[in-house]
Write an enzyme that holds these catalytic residues in place. Sequence first.
Site, PDB file in Angstrom:
ATOM      1  N   ASP A  17     -21.105  21.029 -32.811  1.00 55.08           N
ATOM      2  CA  ASP A  17     -22.362  22.425 -33.561  1.00 55.08           C
ATOM      3  C   ASP A  17     -23.115  22.274 -34.262  1.00 55.08           C
ATOM      4  OD1 ASP A  17     -23.666  24.451 -32.519  1.00 55.08           O
ATOM      5  OD2 ASP A  17     -22.341  25.835 -34.719  1.00 55.08           O
ATOM      6  N   ASP A  19     -25.637  24.496 -36.347  1.00 56.08           N
ATOM      7  CA  ASP A  19     -25.426  25.243 -37.769  1.00 56.08           C
ATOM      8  C   ASP A  19     -24.004  25.985 -38.008  1.00 56.08           C
ATOM      9  OD1 ASP A  19     -28.320  25.421 -39.152  1.00 56.08           O
ATOM     10  OD2 ASP A  19     -28.261  26.178 -36.237  1.00 56.08           O
TER      11      ASP A  19
END
Length: 222
Positions: A17, A19
């Site tokens: 991922d 953020d």
Amino acid sequence: MPATTPATLTARALLLDMDGTLVNSDAVVERCWRRWADRQGLDAGEVLRVVHGRQGFATMAVLLPDRPMEENYADNRVMLAEETADLDGVVPVPGAPVFMAAIADLPHALVTSADEALAQARMGAAALRMPETRITAESVGASKPDPEGFLKGAATLGFDPADCVVFEDSEAGIQAGRAAGMRVVGVGPRAAAFAPDVHVADLTRLRVESATDGSITLTVLA
């Protein structure tokens, strides 16, 4: 409870991922979503509790379940433009530069709810190398917590889901990784509450080693 002191996972590919996991963009996210909450007459605190990990239109659908999806998609386009233009305060998660250097020659992919433009902007602002393989918002038909993005990342890299380890910070992302049949390293304070397989405060707490058979060992440091 997830492990927080020495624990080891072995994988053949890593799915990352962005953020909250590689890039700290919380300041931008809060600014943009507070403005949206004000326009909708919603409590900003409630909005910020559900926003992380999902694509914007999916967050809007959770918060405004009776609203036509066409309006959510339109607002999402505006939100993406605002977030892409606002890079003030975007910084790498501690340890991210070293971590990205350590996995440069290992199978890995970015799997993010951001679109390509936003991913490029934030990774650039944080001075992080952009993975060659990436699954962005344009690549999927469903937002996290749907596992589509992680499954597509594994398939693109050519590995079975069980051979992949996901790195995530949000509830939606951790749920997506689990639904994909993958193990999850939770990164940062948000992740601890959602039972990842192991949890690290940040990426300085992780050692990456590779073997001649192609396996990758991830050791969580005390």
